[in-house]
Design an enzyme around this catalytic site. Structure first.
Site, PDB file in Angstrom:
ATOM      1  N   THR A  62      -9.397   0.813  -9.280  1.00 48.49           N
ATOM      2  CA  THR A  62      -8.741  -0.361  -8.754  1.00 48.49           C
ATOM      3  C   THR A  62      -8.953  -1.517  -9.710  1.00 48.49           C
ATOM      4  O   THR A  62      -9.861  -1.481 -10.521  1.00 48.49           O
ATOM      5  CB  THR A  62      -9.403  -0.666  -7.396  1.00 48.49           C
TER       6      THR A  62
ATOM      7  N   ARG B  21       0.844  -1.197   0.000  1.00 46.37           N
ATOM      8  CA  ARG B  21       0.000   0.000   0.000  1.00 46.37           C
ATOM      9  C   ARG B  21       0.883   1.252   0.000  1.00 46.37           C
ATOM     10  O   ARG B  21       1.967   1.259   0.606  1.00 46.37           O
ATOM     11  CB  ARG B  21      -0.825  -0.056   1.282  1.00 46.37           C
TER      12      ARG B  21
ATOM     13  N   THR C  88      -4.303  -0.606  -6.894  1.00 46.19           N
ATOM     14  CA  THR C  88      -5.116   0.558  -7.231  1.00 46.19           C
ATOM     15  C   THR C  88      -4.298   1.831  -7.336  1.00 46.19           C
ATOM     16  O   THR C  88      -3.229   1.950  -6.725  1.00 46.19           O
ATOM     17  CB  THR C  88      -6.200   0.749  -6.139  1.00 46.19           C
TER      18      THR C  88
HETATM   19  O1  DON Z   1      -8.043   1.153  -1.103  1.00 45.93           O
HETATM   20  C1  DON Z   1      -9.230   1.415  -1.260  1.00 45.93           C
HETATM   21  O2  DON Z   1     -10.108   0.978  -0.554  1.00 45.93           O
HETATM   22  C2  DON Z   1      -9.617   2.309  -2.417  1.00 45.93           C
HETATM   23  N1  DON Z   1      -8.556   3.240  -2.692  1.00 45.93           N
HETATM   24  C3  DON Z   1      -9.938   1.469  -3.595  1.00 45.93           C
HETATM   25  C4  DON Z   1     -10.370   2.324  -4.758  1.00 45.93           C
HETATM   26  C5  DON Z   1     -11.358   1.707  -5.612  1.00 45.93           C
HETATM   27  O3  DON Z   1     -11.729   0.569  -5.455  1.00 45.93           O
HETATM   28  C6  DON Z   1     -11.890   2.579  -6.674  1.00 45.93           C
HETATM   29  N2  DON Z   1     -12.993   1.991  -7.259  1.00 45.93           N
HETATM   30  N3  DON Z   1     -14.066   2.385  -7.331  1.00 45.93           N
END
Ligand code: DON
Length: 591
Positions: A400, A125, A418
């Site tokens: 993502t 991350r 993502t």
């Molecule tokens: O890490 C996360 O939970 C978000 N940044 C994920 C982003 C995401 O799934 C975008 N899609 N709609």
């Protein structure tokens, strides 16, 4: 096998004969929270859903949201690579063929099940820059400034993907980096022909590309959106990938790529420094695991909230007869929504990066906590979210992509990674050729103020230098005994948790095959706002009426993220792959 498919269909048909199923031609979605989370796929009808079948294969299976990336992974497996080799090759390939979401400018999580039985979690991350502060996105009066955490260079976290993929390869792969990166480099250099599914995604942010010259030069064709059938070449990205293939992780974190990103950040009011890159690290750890009806769910620990929240919901649900009630029934929806509401209150209040806060994971997924929460669920009424206690501060209280790989040895890898929004922050640093994330929006900009996903979160997830923002990403592996049963995962911010949970329940309790589980409409309750988000086609009118009489408010949205799943038939060991129909560019393929 046939018997199993028929059994799945029979169970579904039973479910549709009782009036629990919606008609997919209900009115189109109204006010989506993920305005870019949609590529024009029509909602599935119940007749279509009853008929869908997964792709099957005997030895190995790959499912990704872009068909060329699936082929890259499959070829690596056929050439003798293992699931980790394939996962790393796919990770780099998606950065080329799915630039909205596949990335080297973001971060993610990898869940690995090794054939010997070991389960491993890799956290790559993004981290907050060292100059970041809890009030980074607030003005002098303490108000959150719109757009600061999504559209500016201040939204960019230190990317983790390159270190993560390379660390996975080094520890569990069998092939050299140059070999697994070669297909991605070729796709970037020689280009690939865009299909309708690719173009719909590019179109979604064509206007934003026009505002960023480095993006416009690559992702617009003579200033215009690309059309299906055109070839997209990315020579700058090819050069960047070449540098990584030959120079390794150091090129990205200490060399020319870090320098290019830091220079762009400085030029655009950002706070990234070379020290941020030099200090970046990935983390290996143990997954969160829990039992449910004879299955073991292996999912992601903090800084993901995914595994903890999914396990908490499953512990609450375990005693309820969901299978008897049926998919889409008033009872199954009521109790699952109430379980989600309570688990999200805990998630939003308590969880954050474990390097900075104490995450009470064991307590949240304990049977005692589930029993206590269950006691507060009324049989006849929704619980207003205001009655569920969270604590958003000590004083009071999108895009993502996911892919799944199983190899012929029994190794399984699930990856969700993502750059947050589609095409992240929209920024490409200089000539690097790749989009930078806007992951910083996943932090709490201010306790109690919703982020772009509508999540109202607390100080456990406040911004701190070097901290990772709390994520909902949940690449998940479900075991039956010691064997892999299912791999799941999806984009969709907070809806990721409900999508993974419900995809599993659709198979485990509602008898769907894996393609049906992936394609079936979903619902989501995240504590605040106090309304249930649903995909079109979920609610039969009579069911909706009864639930509304119990106090529920529904918001029908457009379709959510693509669950790219694999199921291993426990009896025949046949692999079943399911590309989500919400991403028509994707592909399940095996051999
Ligand atoms: O890490 C996360 O939970 C978000 N940044 C994920 C982003 C995401 O799934 C975008 N899609 N709609």
């Amino acid at each position: 096998m046939l018997k199993r498919l028929l059994a799945g269909t029979a169970a579904l048909l039973v479910a549709v004969t009782v009036p629990v199923w919606g008609i997919a031609s209900q009115a189109a979605g109204t006010s989506p929270t993920h305005d870019l989370d949609y590529d024009g796929t029509a909602p599935i009808t119940r007749a279509e859903l009853a008929a869908v079948r997964p792709v099957t294969a005997r030895h190995a299976m790959v499912v990704t949201a872009q068909h060329l990336a699936t082929e890259v992974g499959l070829n690596i497996l056929k050439q003798g690579g293992n699931a980790v080799d394939a996962a790393v090759a796919i990770g780099y390939a998606l950065a080329v063929v799915q630039p909205c979401c596949g990335n080297i400018g973001g971060g993610g999580f990898m869940m690995i099940h090794l054939a010997g039985g070991k389960n491993v979690f890799l956290d790559f991350r993004e981290k907050a820059p060292l100059k970041a502060t809890p009030t980074l996105y607030q003005d002098s009066k303490g108000n959150v400034v719109p757009g600061l955490s999504t559209k500016t260079f201040l939204s960019v976290g230190v990317p983790g993907t390159v270190m993560g993929l390379n660390a996975a390869l080094r520890r569990y792969g069998t092939m050299p980096l140059t070999r697994v990166m070669a297909p991605a480099i070729e796709l970037a250099r020689d280009g690939y022909v865009l299909e309708k599914g690719d173009v719909t995604i590019l179109d979604a942010r064509a206007q934003d590309f026009a505002k960023h010259p480095h993006a416009a030069a690559i992702f617009l064709s003579h200033g215009q959106p690309y059309a299906a059938g055109q070839r997209l070449r990315q020579p700058q990205l090819a050069a960047t990938l070449e540098r990584i293939a030959h120079g390794g992780t150091a090129v990205f974190y200490r060399g020319s790529i870090a320098r290019a990103i830091v220079a762009a950040s400085r030029a655009h009011g950002g706070i990234l420094s070379m020290r941020d890159f030099a200090d970046y690290s990935v983390a290996w750890g143990a997954p969160v695991t829990c039992g449910y009806h004879g299955y073991t769910v292996v999912s992601d620990p903090p800084p993901s909230s995914g595994g903890t929240t999914i396990c908490e919901i499953l512990q609450i649900l375990a005693p309820y007869p969901l299978a008897k009630w049926g998919f889409g029934s008033v009872e199954a929806l009521h109790y699952t929504i109430e379980a989600e509401r309570r688990a999200f209150a805990d998630r939003n209040s308590d969880l954050g990066d474990p390097a900075f806060v104490h995450d009470p994971v064991a307590q949240l997924i304990s049977p005692q906590h589930a029993t206590a929460l269950r006691a507060g669920i009324r049989a006849d009424a929704a619980t207003p979210s205001s009655q569920i206690k969270g604590h958003l501060s000590p004083t009071e209280g999108r895009h993502t992509t996911h892919y799944s790989v199983v190899d012929a040895h029994g190794n399984a890898v699930a990856v969700t990674y993502t750059i947050n929004f589609w095409f992240g922050s929209g920024y490409i640093a200089g000539g690097t050729g790749f989009f930078l994330n806007n992951e910083m929006n996943d932090f709490t900009s201010k306790p109690g103020v919703p982020n772009a996903a509508g999540l109202v979160q607390g100080t456990a997830n406040q911004i701190e230098p070097g901290k990772r923002p709390l994520s909902s990403m949940a690449p998940t592996i479900v075991l039956r005994g010691k064997r892999v049963f299912m791999l799941l995962g999806t984009p969709g911010s907070a809806t990721i948790i409900s999508t993974v949970l419900e995809g599993f329940l659709d198979v485990a309790d509602f008898g769907m095959n894996v393609q049906q589980a992936v394609d079936a409409p979903r619902f989501h309750e995240q504590w605040y706002p106090d309304e249930v988000f649903v995909e079109p086609g979920l609610l039969a009118p009579a069911v909706q009426q009864r639930l509304e009489a119990m106090g529920y408010r529904f918001e029908q949205q457009r379709l959510w993220g693509a669950d790219e799943a694999i199921l291993v038939d426990p009896k025949t060991h046949l692999l079943e792959g399911a590309n989500d129909r919400r991403r028509p560019a994707g592909l399940a393929a095996g051999y």
